[in-house]
Scaffold this motif. Structure first.
Motif, PDB file in Angstrom:
ATOM      1  N   UNK A   1     -21.348  52.108 -60.925  1.00  0.00           N
ATOM      2  CA  UNK A   1     -21.802  51.742 -59.841  1.00  0.00           C
ATOM      3  C   UNK A   1     -22.134  53.461 -59.206  1.00  0.00           C
ATOM      4  N   UNK A   2     -21.154  53.896 -59.333  1.00  0.00           N
ATOM      5  CA  UNK A   2     -21.051  55.302 -58.751  1.00  0.00           C
ATOM      6  C   UNK A   2     -22.343  56.100 -59.099  1.00  0.00           C
ATOM      7  N   UNK A   3     -23.089  55.821 -60.182  1.00  0.00           N
ATOM      8  CA  UNK A   3     -24.158  56.570 -60.622  1.00  0.00           C
ATOM      9  C   UNK A   3     -25.280  56.221 -59.769  1.00  0.00           C
ATOM     10  N   UNK A   4     -25.378  55.184 -59.052  1.00  0.00           N
ATOM     11  CA  UNK A   4     -26.614  55.051 -58.407  1.00  0.00           C
ATOM     12  C   UNK A   4     -26.686  55.608 -57.074  1.00  0.00           C
ATOM     13  N   UNK A   5     -27.019  56.860 -57.141  1.00  0.00           N
ATOM     14  CA  UNK A   5     -27.233  57.893 -55.884  1.00  0.00           C
ATOM     15  C   UNK A   5     -28.208  57.581 -55.017  1.00  0.00           C
ATOM     16  N   UNK A   6     -29.107  56.649 -55.214  1.00  0.00           N
ATOM     17  CA  UNK A   6     -30.282  56.669 -54.184  1.00  0.00           C
ATOM     18  C   UNK A   6     -29.898  55.181 -53.331  1.00  0.00           C
ATOM     19  N   UNK A   7     -28.870  54.537 -53.725  1.00  0.00           N
ATOM     20  CA  UNK A   7     -28.472  53.520 -53.021  1.00  0.00           C
ATOM     21  C   UNK A   7     -28.043  53.587 -51.364  1.00  0.00           C
ATOM     22  N   UNK A   8     -28.974  52.978 -50.906  1.00  0.00           N
ATOM     23  CA  UNK A   8     -28.654  52.936 -49.483  1.00  0.00           C
ATOM     24  C   UNK A   8     -27.631  51.774 -48.711  1.00  0.00           C
ATOM     25  N   UNK A   9     -27.629  50.778 -49.693  1.00  0.00           N
ATOM     26  CA  UNK A   9     -26.819  49.507 -49.245  1.00  0.00           C
ATOM     27  C   UNK A   9     -26.282  48.940 -50.514  1.00  0.00           C
ATOM     28  N   UNK A  10     -25.169  48.666 -50.490  1.00  0.00           N
ATOM     29  CA  UNK A  10     -24.354  48.006 -51.654  1.00  0.00           C
ATOM     30  C   UNK A  10     -23.337  46.950 -50.935  1.00  0.00           C
ATOM     31  N   UNK A  11     -23.685  45.779 -51.500  1.00  0.00           N
ATOM     32  CA  UNK A  11     -22.619  44.612 -51.181  1.00  0.00           C
ATOM     33  C   UNK A  11     -21.581  44.150 -52.430  1.00  0.00           C
ATOM     34  N   UNK A  12     -20.542  44.142 -52.112  1.00  0.00           N
ATOM     35  CA  UNK A  12     -19.373  43.726 -53.026  1.00  0.00           C
ATOM     36  C   UNK A  12     -18.512  43.032 -52.515  1.00  0.00           C
ATOM     37  N   UNK A  13     -18.885  41.942 -51.564  1.00  0.00           N
ATOM     38  CA  UNK A  13     -18.046  40.885 -51.061  1.00  0.00           C
ATOM     39  C   UNK A  13     -17.809  40.070 -52.318  1.00  0.00           C
ATOM     40  N   UNK A  14     -16.498  39.436 -52.323  1.00  0.00           N
ATOM     41  CA  UNK A  14     -16.239  38.337 -52.986  1.00  0.00           C
ATOM     42  C   UNK A  14     -16.308  38.749 -54.672  1.00  0.00           C
ATOM     43  N   UNK A  15     -15.932  40.081 -54.907  1.00  0.00           N
ATOM     44  CA  UNK A  15     -15.650  40.725 -56.030  1.00  0.00           C
ATOM     45  C   UNK A  15     -14.284  40.923 -56.566  1.00  0.00           C
ATOM     46  N   UNK A  16     -13.799  41.771 -57.619  1.00  0.00           N
ATOM     47  CA  UNK A  16     -12.483  41.866 -57.746  1.00  0.00           C
ATOM     48  C   UNK A  16     -12.366  43.505 -57.435  1.00  0.00           C
ATOM     49  N   UNK A  17     -13.485  44.094 -56.998  1.00  0.00           N
ATOM     50  CA  UNK A  17     -13.248  45.525 -56.796  1.00  0.00           C
ATOM     51  C   UNK A  17     -12.028  45.637 -55.627  1.00  0.00           C
ATOM     52  N   UNK A  18     -11.188  46.628 -55.621  1.00  0.00           N
ATOM     53  CA  UNK A  18      -9.950  46.600 -54.670  1.00  0.00           C
ATOM     54  C   UNK A  18     -10.259  47.614 -53.855  1.00  0.00           C
ATOM     55  N   UNK A  19      -9.410  47.852 -52.604  1.00  0.00           N
ATOM     56  CA  UNK A  19      -9.772  48.723 -51.623  1.00  0.00           C
ATOM     57  C   UNK A  19      -9.868  50.255 -52.224  1.00  0.00           C
ATOM     58  N   UNK A  20      -9.163  50.502 -53.285  1.00  0.00           N
ATOM     59  CA  UNK A  20      -9.071  51.902 -53.931  1.00  0.00           C
ATOM     60  C   UNK A  20     -10.462  51.961 -54.626  1.00  0.00           C
ATOM     61  N   UNK A  21     -11.118  50.975 -55.171  1.00  0.00           N
ATOM     62  CA  UNK A  21     -12.200  51.118 -55.921  1.00  0.00           C
ATOM     63  C   UNK A  21     -13.264  51.390 -54.978  1.00  0.00           C
ATOM     64  N   UNK A  22     -13.181  50.572 -53.859  1.00  0.00           N
ATOM     65  CA  UNK A  22     -14.188  50.967 -52.826  1.00  0.00           C
ATOM     66  C   UNK A  22     -14.042  52.206 -52.426  1.00  0.00           C
ATOM     67  N   UNK A  23     -12.881  52.865 -52.179  1.00  0.00           N
ATOM     68  CA  UNK A  23     -12.610  54.013 -51.635  1.00  0.00           C
ATOM     69  C   UNK A  23     -13.510  55.330 -52.771  1.00  0.00           C
ATOM     70  N   UNK A  24     -13.252  55.027 -53.788  1.00  0.00           N
ATOM     71  CA  UNK A  24     -13.904  55.728 -54.948  1.00  0.00           C
ATOM     72  C   UNK A  24     -15.551  55.519 -54.899  1.00  0.00           C
TER      73      UNK A  24
END
Length: 87
Positions: free
Chosen positions: A51-74
């Motif tokens: 997901x970090x490769x998507x450099x043109x993203x203006x908005x990303x919604x990751x609610x109700x996934x298993x992405x952790x706070x550390x993953x979000x920070x990355x």
């Protein structure tokens, strides 16, 4: 089928039973400015590098996934111009 959509800008995959195996396919769409992958409980930190490769993203919604706070920070670090909602 997504591969055929070369100029895709917005993609809502909310509640589509996605897994981490989906992330590399999504990441091929470098033109995306909006991506909603919320409510896919099999998406985890293992997807963050793709997901970090998507450099043109203006908005990303990751609610109700298993992405952790550390993953979000990355993601925040890799995508500083992106508004990230969730987890």
């Amino acid at each position: 089928k997504l591969a055929a959509l070369k100029n895709l800008k917005s993609l809502n995959l909310d509640a589509n039973n996605l897994t981490d195996a989906s992330a590399p396919h999504i990441a091929k769409h470098q033109g995306l400015t909006y991506l909603h992958i919320g409510s896919n409980s099999a998406i985890s930190d293992a997807s963050v590098s793709e997901l970090s490769k998507l450099k043109n993203l203006e908005e990303l919604v990751i609610t109700f996934t298993q992405i952790s706070p550390d993953g979000k920070a990355k993601l925040v670090e890799a995508l500083p111009k992106t508004t990230i909602t969730g987890p």
